[in-house]
Design an enzyme around this catalytic site. Structure first.
Site, mmCIF file in Angstrom:
data_model
loop_
_atom_site.group_PDB
_atom_site.id
_atom_site.type_symbol
_atom_site.label_atom_id
_atom_site.label_comp_id
_atom_site.label_asym_id
_atom_site.label_seq_id
_atom_site.Cartn_x
_atom_site.Cartn_y
_atom_site.Cartn_z
ATOM 1 N N CYS A 186 8.670 2.008 10.720
ATOM 2 C CA CYS A 186 7.240 2.026 10.406
ATOM 3 C C CYS A 186 7.005 1.582 8.969
ATOM 4 O O CYS A 186 7.237 2.338 8.028
ATOM 5 C CB CYS A 186 6.661 3.426 10.626
ATOM 6 S SG CYS A 186 4.893 3.544 10.249
ATOM 7 N N CYS A 241 4.283 3.581 7.143
ATOM 8 C CA CYS A 241 4.720 4.923 6.750
ATOM 9 C C CYS A 241 5.637 4.893 5.524
ATOM 10 O O CYS A 241 5.525 5.740 4.638
ATOM 11 C CB CYS A 241 5.472 5.590 7.905
ATOM 12 S SG CYS A 241 4.615 5.591 9.495
ATOM 13 N N ASP A 242 6.560 3.929 5.497
ATOM 14 C CA ASP A 242 7.661 4.002 4.543
ATOM 15 C C ASP A 242 7.712 2.873 3.524
ATOM 16 O O ASP A 242 8.601 2.863 2.657
ATOM 17 C CB ASP A 242 8.995 4.028 5.312
ATOM 18 C CG ASP A 242 9.109 5.242 6.214
ATOM 19 O OD1 ASP A 242 8.514 6.283 5.870
ATOM 20 O OD2 ASP A 242 9.790 5.161 7.250
#
Length: 324
Positions: free
Chosen positions: A135, A138-139
């Protein structure tokens, strides 16, 4: 022996836990079947920075454990296990679990999520959350000014790579063929980005690390057979997701890749009394906050259903509402 419940929730994660919190607060005594990975994909994330309310971020497993405790405090009950068979042909619905137990429910909320497709090569599982991710949203921030790899050749891979150039100093797209599956516009966007490099017609064979620190991705040239290491600080796997819907055995309407179809802006599915939330019905956003929001909707829809609110009394006409 079969146990009956007013509401049964299959799956956890932000969607399932939020649905449990809301149905418990409505005194519907939800029973939650947690699956084999309680907490879902966020349990594989070391830090969550984009969930509202946590100014300094929060570990993914801690966030999920807090949600579970909140639902439990409200009155939800939990059981570890995976649904292997359901009967949606009549109410109450029947759910059979892999431990041999059987349950019935007046309303069923599906929050079984979607699993990221992985490379299944040595070193990959060991480095999930420590350099391997699925992701970018997300990261990505954790790789500021670093060199990273994106594996994949479809639209998702191009989108992830383009997004990651906001943070990384260099993004290398690795694909097993010379041709990409991505649409022309997505390819052009990636190819015109000066931060993106390309390594094509190679097969990833190992995620390489040393003392718990990512070193890069070992690949094999498909023509020469020669192996080499592409050095990087992170590897993002972008080869698609698979919704966890096999257990439904075609009893519920899904789209062409298996995601549950819901009606309009609701959680209603093709079977009256069955509701869906989270990544199992959302192939687009796949964020913790959107999953939690859809879990809230599923709980409220289930509550209205159990109160006896007829579909034609609702704010939309299910026959005319667009399918999401």
């Amino acid at each position: 022996m079969t146990t009956h419940h007013e509401v049964m929730i299959l799956g956890t994660g932000p969607a399932g836990y939020t649905a449990a919190i809301y149905t418990a607060r409505a005194n519907l005594h939800p029973f939650v079947l947690e699956g084999h990975e309680p907490g879902g994909q966020l349990t594989l994330t070391t830090e969550v920075e984009n969930f509202p309310g946590f100014a300094d971020g929060i570990d993914g497993p801690v966030l999920m454990e807090n949600m579970r405790k909140q639902a439990e405090r409200m009155g939800a009950t939990f059981q570890f296990g995976k649904a292997v068979e359901v009967d949606l042909s009549k109410r109450p619905f029947t759910v059979k679990v892999d431990d041999g137990s059987s349950h019935t429910a007046d309303a069923l909320i599906l929050a079984t999520g979607a699993s990221a497709k992985m490379l299944n090569i040595p070193g990959e599982q060991d480095m999930i959350g420590r350099g391997v991710s699925t992701c970018a949203t997300c990261d990505g921030r954790f790789f500021a000014n670093k060199e990273i790899i994106v594996v994949g050749g479809g639209d998702s891979a191009m989108e992830e790579a383009t997004y990651l150039t906001r943070h990384a100093s260099k993004v290398t797209i690795v694909h097993r063929r010379n041709e990409l599956r991505a649409s022309k516009i997505m390819q052009e966007r990636a190819r015109n980005n000066p931060k993106i490099a390309w390594v094509l017609n190679v097969t990833p064979i190992e995620v390489v690390s040393e003392n718990g620190k990512m070193k890069g991705l070992k690949v094999q040239d498909n023509e020469s057979g020669q192996e080499r290491l592409i050095e990087a600080d992170g590897v993002f796997v972008a080869i698609g997701h698979q919704p966890n819907t096999d257990f439904l055995q075609n009893q519920l309407e899904v789209n062409d890749i298996g995601y549950i179809v819901t009606r309009g802006n609701t959680s209603l599915t093709s079977v009256e009394g069955v509701f869906a939330c989270g990544d199992v019905m959302d192939p687009h956003y796949r964020q913790a906050i959107t999953a939690a929001g859809s879990g809230c909707k599923a709980a409220m829809d289930a509550e209205k259903f159990l109160e006896g609110s007829a579909f034609h009394d609702w704010s939309i006409d299910l026959q005319e509402a667009p399918k999401m």
